[in-house]
Enzyme design. Structure first.
Site: not given
Ligand code: NAD
Length: 420
Positions: A107-108
């Site tokens: 994720g980011k």
């Protein structure tokens, strides 16, 4: 789908993935499912500024896949953040978590803002409103945030507090990289830089370079760069170059790392420290040294820079510092610069974030020695696998590392099947 994610950083993640997919002989029709993110969230983040105005910032979060567990990844506050860059960083997080065998997808997130231009009050408003906008999409079993460029322990504490206020109970496991005392773990602050230094020593061993008297240049002097410099200096490596977004310094006799860390802690930047050791930002990377550690932003080592490098080891503290064209140049150079690829080199951060999440879930906290010992064992495991795979398949360390990561995600997707 393809047109949603654009820009040079996503292009780079896509190109790297196709190199690996070709290497692993992944059928064409299986590739998009592995490469393109499961979800991308774009939000408006309106806040009150100190002068009474309202301003709206663009906020992003990308969850690349949830096949192995929650998405996991940092939140970046930087002016040029866009959905393509965040998606690329999420993709890299997936391969990184899989290589380290963590039960996470990549994720980011980020906000397009210059955090240095905000007051502390505005920064708190922005952090809290960003998390509030994300509440429907995140959770300790869905997506767990962490710090990245431009964010820190304080911002993680505000994220955690905002999420917890909405739940009515304290939920420390919603983010990692929090202050110790608010559910953070000992060792997280220095984990990424410590890992960079630890793996640089492994590479020095492999190349029979004695750390005592060896030299290093560190680009980026924030969380990762400063702790990498301290870790290297602690075992006798001479730090001959450091830089940040305000200045670059080089001195063949060595720079006072501790003094520079104190300065950045006080003023927030390296600029203005000295007139004598100043050097141009590009020239800086090309000075002779044993270890070059890019610990700032993506794409700083392009083909041109790669041709002129005079280092023996590249320790990639940053995500995506080396372009695929530069990788090709490095492969063609006959002096064989040893690359410790980002998804291996900076994995210390997410490994200790995982330890923090586990401790929060169990409400049982470990000593710093236990954290660091487990971190080093985890890095050693990944190091051993990457080096052995590169040797076996006669491929670069990057191809070996990414192949292990992509293969693990692919296997998990295959065994779970495609619903419906
Ligand atoms: P940070 O905000 O603490 O520090 C970033 C540093 O880079 C600052 O010194 C800044 O001045 C410098 N910088 C920015 N642009 C620059 C440029 N063009 N040239 C030279 N220096 C520049 O961020 P951080 O947490 O240390 O992250 C640095 C890199 O490491 C990022 O690529 C990030 O994604 C990666 N990373 C961070 C972690 C972590 O745990 N913080 C984990 C894995 C990877």
């Amino acid at each position: 789908m393809k047109s949603l994610y654009s820009g040079p950083v996503f292009q780079m993640a896509r190109d790297q993935f196709h190199v690996i997919a070709d290497h692993l002989e992944i059928p064409e029709d299986h590739r998009d499912r592995l490469l393109y993110p499961k979800r991308a969230i774009v939000v408006s983040v309106p806040i009150h500024m100190d002068d009474g105005r309202q301003e709206v910032f663009a906020g992003f979060r990308v969850q690349h896949h949830l096949t192995l567990g929650p998405a996991k990844g940092g939140t970046r506050f930087a002016p040029n953040v866009d959905i393509g860059e965040i998606a690329a960083l999420a993709v890299w997080m997936s391969w990184k978590c899989a290589l380290a065998d963590l039960p996470y997808g990549g994720g980011k997130g980020g906000v397009a803002v210059d955090p240095h231009a905000l007051s502390l009050n505005e920064l708190e408003n922005l952090s809290r409103r960003y998390m509030q906008e994300m509440i429907p999409f995140v959770g300790p079993r869905v997506d767990v945030m962490a710090p990245d460029m431009g964010t820190n322990e304080q911002i993680m504490a505000w994220f955690m507090d905002t999420y917890s206020m909405y739940q009515g109970v304290t939920v420390p496991e919603i983010v990692t990289g929090k202050p110790v005392g608010s559910g953070g773990t000992l060792g997280r602050r220095e984990a990424t830089g410590h890992g960079v230094a630890f793996l640089a020593f492994r590479a020095m061993e492999a190349l029979e370079i004695n750390p005592v008297g060896a030299t290093a240049i560190i680009q980026g002097f924030g969380n990762v760069g400063s702790h990498a410099a301290l870790g290297l200096a602690a075992r006798g490596v001479k730090i001959v170059g450091v830089s940040d977004h305000t200045a670059a310094y080089y001195d063949a006799d060595g720079l006072p790392v501790r003094e520079l860390c104190d300065r950045v802690a006080k003023t927030g930047e390296l600029g203005g420290w000295s007139d004598e050791a100043v050097i141009g930002a590009r020239e800086f990377l090309e000075q002779p040294c044993d270890v070059l550690a890019p610990c700032a932003v993506e794409r700083v080592i392009d083909a041109d820079v790669a041709r002129r490098l005079k280092c023996r080891i590249i320790a990639e503290g940053a995500n995506g510092p080396t372009t695929p064209e530069a990788d090709r140049v490095l492969a063609e150079r006959n002096d064989a610069i040893f690359v410790i690829p980002d998804i291996l080199c900076n994995a210390g951060g997410v490994i200790v974030s995982y330890f923090e999440w586990v401790q929060d879930l169990q409400q049982y906290f470990w000593s710093k020695d236990e954290v660091m010992d487990r971190l080093e064992r985890a890095l050693d495991r990944s190091w051993g696998m990457v080096v052995a795979r590169a040797k076996r398949d006669l491929v670069s360390n990057r191809t070996a590392a990414m192949a292990i990561g992509v293969e693990r995600v692919r296997k998990a997707k295959q065994s779970r099947g495609l619903f419906p």
